[in-house]
Design a protein around this motif. Structure first.
Motif, PDB file in Angstrom:
ATOM      1  N   ALA A  81       0.835  -1.210   0.000  1.00  0.00           N
ATOM      2  CA  ALA A  81       0.000   0.000   0.000  1.00  0.00           C
ATOM      3  C   ALA A  81       0.867   1.257   0.000  1.00  0.00           C
ATOM      4  O   ALA A  81       0.559   2.237  -0.698  1.00  0.00           O
ATOM      5  CB  ALA A  81      -0.935  -0.007   1.208  1.00  0.00           C
ATOM      6  N   ALA A  82       1.951   1.248   0.763  1.00  0.00           N
ATOM      7  CA  ALA A  82       2.853   2.406   0.773  1.00  0.00           C
ATOM      8  C   ALA A  82       3.517   2.592  -0.599  1.00  0.00           C
ATOM      9  O   ALA A  82       3.644   3.720  -1.086  1.00  0.00           O
ATOM     10  CB  ALA A  82       3.910   2.227   1.860  1.00  0.00           C
ATOM     11  N   GLU A  83       3.911   1.495  -1.230  1.00  0.00           N
ATOM     12  CA  GLU A  83       4.483   1.578  -2.574  1.00  0.00           C
ATOM     13  C   GLU A  83       3.455   2.116  -3.567  1.00  0.00           C
ATOM     14  O   GLU A  83       3.783   2.928  -4.443  1.00  0.00           O
ATOM     15  CB  GLU A  83       4.962   0.208  -3.034  1.00  0.00           C
ATOM     16  N   THR A  84       2.208   1.670  -3.423  1.00  0.00           N
ATOM     17  CA  THR A  84       1.140   2.143  -4.311  1.00  0.00           C
ATOM     18  C   THR A  84       0.911   3.631  -4.123  1.00  0.00           C
ATOM     19  O   THR A  84       0.680   4.362  -5.093  1.00  0.00           O
ATOM     20  CB  THR A  84      -0.157   1.354  -4.041  1.00  0.00           C
TER      21      THR A  84
ATOM     22  N   HIS B 268      -6.731   0.673  -4.204  1.00  0.00           N
ATOM     23  CA  HIS B 268      -7.313   1.852  -4.845  1.00  0.00           C
ATOM     24  C   HIS B 268      -6.700   3.092  -4.204  1.00  0.00           C
ATOM     25  O   HIS B 268      -6.810   3.301  -3.004  1.00  0.00           O
ATOM     26  CB  HIS B 268      -8.831   1.858  -4.656  1.00  0.00           C
ATOM     27  N   TRP B 269      -6.052   3.921  -5.013  1.00  0.00           N
ATOM     28  CA  TRP B 269      -5.447   5.137  -4.480  1.00  0.00           C
ATOM     29  C   TRP B 269      -6.186   6.354  -5.004  1.00  0.00           C
ATOM     30  O   TRP B 269      -6.720   6.350  -6.113  1.00  0.00           O
ATOM     31  CB  TRP B 269      -3.955   5.227  -4.796  1.00  0.00           C
ATOM     32  N   ILE B 270      -6.240   7.375  -4.155  1.00  0.00           N
ATOM     33  CA  ILE B 270      -6.898   8.628  -4.531  1.00  0.00           C
ATOM     34  C   ILE B 270      -6.135   9.783  -3.886  1.00  0.00           C
ATOM     35  O   ILE B 270      -5.691   9.685  -2.742  1.00  0.00           O
ATOM     36  CB  ILE B 270      -8.393   8.635  -4.120  1.00  0.00           C
TER      37      ILE B 270
ATOM     38  N   ASN C 187      -7.208  -6.256   3.815  1.00  0.00           N
ATOM     39  CA  ASN C 187      -6.205  -7.177   4.338  1.00  0.00           C
ATOM     40  C   ASN C 187      -6.921  -8.456   4.771  1.00  0.00           C
ATOM     41  O   ASN C 187      -8.058  -8.683   4.393  1.00  0.00           O
ATOM     42  CB  ASN C 187      -5.352  -6.537   5.444  1.00  0.00           C
ATOM     43  N   THR C 188      -6.287  -9.289   5.565  1.00  0.00           N
ATOM     44  CA  THR C 188      -6.890 -10.583   5.906  1.00  0.00           C
ATOM     45  C   THR C 188      -8.098 -10.456   6.820  1.00  0.00           C
ATOM     46  O   THR C 188      -8.872 -11.399   6.939  1.00  0.00           O
ATOM     47  CB  THR C 188      -5.860 -11.502   6.585  1.00  0.00           C
ATOM     48  N   ARG C 189      -8.274  -9.301   7.483  1.00  0.00           N
ATOM     49  CA  ARG C 189      -9.389  -9.144   8.415  1.00  0.00           C
ATOM     50  C   ARG C 189     -10.372  -8.057   8.049  1.00  0.00           C
ATOM     51  O   ARG C 189     -11.568  -8.193   8.289  1.00  0.00           O
ATOM     52  CB  ARG C 189      -8.848  -8.839   9.816  1.00  0.00           C
ATOM     53  N   GLU C 190      -9.911  -6.931   7.511  1.00  0.00           N
ATOM     54  CA  GLU C 190     -10.783  -5.768   7.347  1.00  0.00           C
ATOM     55  C   GLU C 190     -10.324  -4.920   6.164  1.00  0.00           C
ATOM     56  O   GLU C 190      -9.257  -5.137   5.609  1.00  0.00           O
ATOM     57  CB  GLU C 190     -10.758  -4.925   8.627  1.00  0.00           C
ATOM     58  N   ILE C 191     -11.148  -3.938   5.835  1.00  0.00           N
ATOM     59  CA  ILE C 191     -10.759  -2.961   4.814  1.00  0.00           C
ATOM     60  C   ILE C 191      -9.916  -1.899   5.507  1.00  0.00           C
ATOM     61  O   ILE C 191     -10.309  -1.356   6.537  1.00  0.00           O
ATOM     62  CB  ILE C 191     -11.998  -2.338   4.145  1.00  0.00           C
ATOM     63  N   ARG C 192      -8.745  -1.632   4.965  1.00  0.00           N
ATOM     64  CA  ARG C 192      -7.808  -0.678   5.556  1.00  0.00           C
ATOM     65  C   ARG C 192      -7.660   0.528   4.649  1.00  0.00           C
ATOM     66  O   ARG C 192      -7.780   0.431   3.429  1.00  0.00           O
ATOM     67  CB  ARG C 192      -6.430  -1.332   5.723  1.00  0.00           C
ATOM     68  N   LYS C 193      -7.412   1.663   5.261  1.00  0.00           N
ATOM     69  CA  LYS C 193      -7.147   2.895   4.523  1.00  0.00           C
ATOM     70  C   LYS C 193      -5.869   3.496   5.095  1.00  0.00           C
ATOM     71  O   LYS C 193      -5.777   3.762   6.297  1.00  0.00           O
ATOM     72  CB  LYS C 193      -8.300   3.874   4.678  1.00  0.00           C
ATOM     73  N   LYS C 194      -4.897   3.662   4.243  1.00  0.00           N
ATOM     74  CA  LYS C 194      -3.599   4.215   4.652  1.00  0.00           C
ATOM     75  C   LYS C 194      -3.386   5.509   3.883  1.00  0.00           C
ATOM     76  O   LYS C 194      -3.386   5.510   2.655  1.00  0.00           O
ATOM     77  CB  LYS C 194      -2.497   3.204   4.342  1.00  0.00           C
ATOM     78  N   CYS C 195      -3.217   6.617   4.627  1.00  0.00           N
ATOM     79  CA  CYS C 195      -3.047   7.921   3.994  1.00  0.00           C
ATOM     80  C   CYS C 195      -1.651   8.452   4.301  1.00  0.00           C
ATOM     81  O   CYS C 195      -1.177   8.336   5.439  1.00  0.00           O
ATOM     82  CB  CYS C 195      -4.098   8.906   4.508  1.00  0.00           C
ATOM     83  N   ILE C 196      -1.043   9.060   3.314  1.00  0.00           N
ATOM     84  CA  ILE C 196       0.289   9.627   3.469  1.00  0.00           C
ATOM     85  C   ILE C 196       0.228  11.095   3.043  1.00  0.00           C
ATOM     86  O   ILE C 196      -0.211  11.408   1.928  1.00  0.00           O
ATOM     87  CB  ILE C 196       1.327   8.851   2.625  1.00  0.00           C
ATOM     88  N   GLN C 197       0.635  11.966   3.949  1.00  0.00           N
ATOM     89  CA  GLN C 197       0.678  13.409   3.663  1.00  0.00           C
ATOM     90  C   GLN C 197       1.811  13.683   2.673  1.00  0.00           C
ATOM     91  O   GLN C 197       2.762  12.908   2.570  1.00  0.00           O
ATOM     92  CB  GLN C 197       0.933  14.188   4.963  1.00  0.00           C
TER      93      GLN C 197
END
Length: 112
Positions: free
Chosen positions: A52-55, A81-83, A95-105
């Motif tokens: 996700a960080a690479e994406t 999906h990136w936006i 991921n294996t348990r839930e939908i995750r959202k990772k945001c990078i400033q």
């Protein structure tokens, strides 16, 4: 030999020793299985976080190059999906348990 004496088996292990050894071995195996499953799951989730960080990084390059504000990347049957919103880029994935959202400033700060 007297009738009250038991004959000792000196040529190898007795049946009781064998059953005890098998029992101890099974106990060790059953206690290690949950630990190994948890470790495998955690490793898989960490791997998805890195992807996700690479994406996010690749999405930022795409935004700076062509002003594209969103996109989709599929790796190992997982959709990332990136936006690009305001001053951050967010990646959503399962991921294996839930939908995750990772945001990078844009400053490099990570919000999860």
């Amino acid at each position: 030999m007297d009738e009250g004496e038991l004959e000792l088996n000196e040529s190898g292990y007795s049946f009781v020793e064998t059953i005890l050894s098998i029992g101890i071995f099974m106990l060790l195996c059953t206690s290690l299985l949950p630990i190994s499953y948890t470790m495998k799951t955690n490793l898989s989730n960490k791997k998805l976080e890195v992807i996700a960080a690479e994406t996010a990084y690749e999405g930022l390059k795409e935004y700076l190059h062509s002003r594209q504000q969103e996109g989709l990347k599929t790796i190992e049957n997982v959709d990332f999906h990136w936006i690009f919103e305001e001053q951050e880029i967010c990646v959503t994935f399962q991921n294996t348990r839930e939908i995750r959202k990772k945001c990078i400033q844009l400053t490099g700060e990570v919000n999860e």
